[in-house]
Write a protein that holds these residues in place. Sequence first.
Motif: not given
Length: 565
Positions: A333-354
């Motif tokens: 398997s080539n699966v490892r925990a990611p280096k980083a994770i971020s979360l965005d939400s959609w405000d109706g026109s663009s993605w914004k960081a949570v």
Amino acid sequence: TYESGQFAGDDHGRELIGYVPWQFNLLEGQTKYDVAWKKLMDRDGFYADFGPSTVERNDPMFLLQKSCCWWSGQSWPYATTQTLKALANFIQNGGESLKSADYVDLLGIYARSHRKDGKPYLAEALHPDTGSFEGHDAYNHSEHYLHSGYCDLVITGLVGLVPRSDDTLEINPLAPTAWDYFALDDVSYRGHVISIVWDKTGERYSLGAGMHVIVDGKTIYTSKTVGPVKLEGAVPQATTTGENGSSASIPVNFVVNNDGHYYPRLTASYTSERTSLSKVNDGNYWYLQHPPNRWTSEGSPNNSDWIEIDLGIERDIHKVKLFVLDDREISESNVRAPKAISLDSWDGSSWKAVQPTSVNAAPEGRRPHTFNFESLKARKLRVNLVHVDGYRSGLTEVEVWGDAVLPLAPVPAPPGNLAYNDGSREYPRATASHFDRFGGVPKSAIDGITNFLPTPTNRWTSYESKTETDWLEIDFGKSVQFRRVDLAIYDDRGGVQTPLKYELEYWNGQTWEPIPQVTKKPEKPAGSQWNTATFAPISTGKLRIVFTNAGNARSGVTEVMVWDE
């Protein structure tokens, strides 16, 4: 015992299923059948080193097989759960043929049965003398089979939390009085949190010597000995109403989707052909590779990938949990925990960081990565995974939490699916060159429900077709214009598998013609996920999807959607 037939007069014929009436307390207060329990601890009966066996040992029909599915002697975890639950009820209700020590002995055998190659494991059945699962855990058949009620046997039997329908908290432990300590901590029960603790010296848990019962953080009972107790009024049913009698909100995972509705809906920048995005919001998570319950980006050309969550409507949310895969112990398997994770939400026109109020310091495999944040209204979220160099990321589950009043009404699917028919109209109508005899019929492919699992059956397949190609046809009943077809391709990794290819044809009024210049995503058909075909707008009254079957397997879809957008 045998009363007729080939073995008439033989003093055997007992099967483990005979203990089931005690599982449901059907024989409470009756003692004339109690002698039956003696066979459970008898090696000439059901007792075995990895038992109990499902048939008594000296029965003339006793037979052990290295194949599924024989109940003629193998140890079956499901049957063991039934039997131990029955035994717990029998002892807790005053039965004397067997004692709590017998229950602990059998539970210990059951615990040892949950192993393979020194690691936790369970399959459908095992050899009662050796504990081998050989012949009973073929790939994607019964690996880590959830036929064990082991936790329930510990909670309700060993520790003795007896479920009741009233406000009395009943505890009747079968744990040995000689044990120095045990604890059952933070169990949700009738809207309360229960802990049951035994500490002979008081040094283990620092609560003092003895048995302690704690409800919602308060100690309500203490005894110097381990034993049964009934605490009346200790667990009144927690109210589900708020002020003025209105329904109270509770924590809800908004993204889980086991009903096959259009929403909540997940999409991803890339999905490995060996995994399925549908597994990420099915309410289940485990970190093992088999049986598969995961999404991964193995094979992705990207340094980072994302999963987008569309809840269908705005929800008030405050937490997102990501159950992160890491297969470093699996060489292929080539699966490892990611280096980083971020979360965005959609405000109706663009993605914004949570902006989280708290989050794990760094992604860690085989652990939930949790974003806590101030309550926000969001319909769409995007999880961004930055891969470790040379590896790719994966998840086994995504949860999106907020507070809501139950029940939640299903979010309607977007309008415009020209193929949809809930069965109330004559058209659209689906037909096929062939359909299977197990319920995989054409109309199930246009009913708006998507289910990649074998059960419940909601799909069309050409299983047992005699031809190398098969087709599914949709008659719209009139001329319609469309430019996109979505196929949820079904693959059970057995008789129905992902087709080698599929082609789209339209009816020109006299004959079938290929739809020209079709762009497919993914280019190669992928099973257990959505496949999208786009093309220039075309008008026709009928659409035909032609599948080229893979070898001896045949093709299938759980849903087809047709759009003019």
